[in-house]
Design a protein around this motif. Structure first.
Motif, short mmCIF file in Angstrom:
data_model
loop_
_atom_site.label_atom_id
_atom_site.label_comp_id
_atom_site.label_asym_id
_atom_site.label_seq_id
_atom_site.Cartn_x
_atom_site.Cartn_y
_atom_site.Cartn_z
N LYS A 126 34.17 58.35 -6.86
CA LYS A 126 35.57 58.69 -7.50
C LYS A 126 36.55 58.65 -6.07
O LYS A 126 37.67 58.15 -6.05
CB LYS A 126 35.65 60.01 -8.29
N ALA A 136 37.81 64.65 -18.51
CA ALA A 136 38.12 65.31 -19.60
C ALA A 136 37.10 65.63 -20.84
O ALA A 136 37.24 66.43 -21.45
CB ALA A 136 39.42 64.70 -20.05
N GLU A 174 39.71 59.76 -15.07
CA GLU A 174 40.26 60.87 -15.91
C GLU A 174 39.58 61.06 -17.19
O GLU A 174 39.49 62.26 -17.43
CB GLU A 174 41.82 60.16 -16.00
N ASP A 201 33.79 65.61 -14.23
CA ASP A 201 34.09 66.72 -13.15
C ASP A 201 32.92 67.18 -12.47
O ASP A 201 33.13 68.15 -11.35
CB ASP A 201 35.02 67.61 -13.67
N ARG A 242 42.26 58.31 -23.98
CA ARG A 242 43.34 59.28 -23.57
C ARG A 242 43.87 59.88 -24.66
O ARG A 242 44.36 61.18 -24.38
CB ARG A 242 44.16 58.41 -22.79
N LYS A 248 41.01 54.31 -12.45
CA LYS A 248 41.47 55.99 -12.40
C LYS A 248 41.49 56.45 -13.68
O LYS A 248 41.18 57.60 -13.88
CB LYS A 248 42.96 55.96 -11.73
N GLY A 249 41.84 55.52 -14.59
CA GLY A 249 41.77 55.88 -16.07
C GLY A 249 40.35 56.38 -16.60
O GLY A 249 40.12 57.37 -17.22
#
Length: 270
Positions: free
Chosen positions: A93, A144, A140, A149, A18, A136-137
């Motif tokens: 997801k 990114a 994410e 995505d 992150r 969820k991490g």
């Protein structure tokens, strides 16, 4: 306990990834030399290039960290649930982000497609709030940096669903300091043995059904759907068997270390 070590590594890997910034990193961004045009039709050469590409992908530090994170999470969920890896690779997801929760924010995630879905119905995964945050991490970080995505699945790379997770599992297994060979089938075998040794017959049946084992022919056309309370009771039974196995191993080790006691074998008595 192995699960505890994995928990610590998952948290560290998520924090590290992150903090790396929003720049996406695709496999196509890696510095790979394309084969000469006249060699593209050579099947052997194409296979060599594919292997080299895979090796270079794993050597990239950011990709390696991401693959380790996937391996830690897949291994943790495999030990917790005893599901086949196809359940994890088909985890979407949307099912995480819209999971059914109770008053304690515990979640149940359903997976429609897996090896025995026609006989046992949908697979489910019972998750505590922290475990939901881990997934969820992963979603994410995946979106990114690694094309997540573009893909609806939790376990993906470069926008493509991962169909096997044994390589990621082996990487995490070795990284955490474990020895020997590991695959999901061995985890399922160990869990089935733990349930047989440490649980009552009805408890064992519940755990085996949660593992998506085959059920009797009479049950093939009707699949019961447990509610969230029942699902977490089954999770507790799985943890109960694992903890009793850990306690048994600790008792054996403490007995072996007592002064004046020595282990004997058949060969010693011959």
């Amino acid at each position: 306990m192995l699960a505890t070590a994995k928990e610590e590594c998952i948290i560290r890997k998520l924090a590290d990834l992150r903090a790396r910034g929003p720049e996406p990193l695709m496999v196509s961004d890696l510095d790979l030399d394309a084969p000469e045009g006249q060699l593209k039709e050579n099947k052997v050469h194409q296979q060599t290039v594919k292997r080299n590409k895979s090796n270079m992908t794993w050597r990239n530090p950011r990709v390696k960290s991401f693959k380790l994170l996937q391996g830690y999470l897949a291994g943790y969920l495999g030990i917790l649930t005893a599901h086949r890896p196809v359940v994890l690779t088909n985890l979407q997801k949307e099912s995480i982000l819209q999971a059914e929760t109770d008053e304690q924010n515990r979640a149940v995630v359903w997976v429609d497609h897996h090896k025995t879905d026609r006989t046992v119905g949908n697979a489910f995964i019972a998750l505590l709030p922290l475990e939901v945050d881990w997934l969820k991490g992963l979603i994410e970080v995946s979106a990114a940096h690694f094309g997540g995505d573009q893909c609806p699945y939790v376990f993906q790379f470069d926008g493509k669903q991962l169909y096997k997770l044994n390589m990621e599992l082996k990487s995490a297994w070795n990284h955490v300091g474990m020895q020997g060979y590991i695959r999901f089938g061995l985890i399922r075998t160990a869990i089935a043995n733990q349930a047989k040794k440490h649980l009552l017959a009805e408890e064992r049946r519940l755990v085996c059904e949660a593992m998506c084992h085959d059920v009797s022919t009479a049950d093939r056309f009707y699949t019961t759907v447990p509610d969230i309370v029942e699902i977490f009771c089954i999770r507790d039974l799985r943890v109960k068997a694992m903890e009793q196995e850990d306690g048994l191993e600790q008792d054996i080790h403490s007995t072996d270390n007592e002064p004046g006691l020595t282990a004997t074998s058949d060969s010693d008595n011959e």
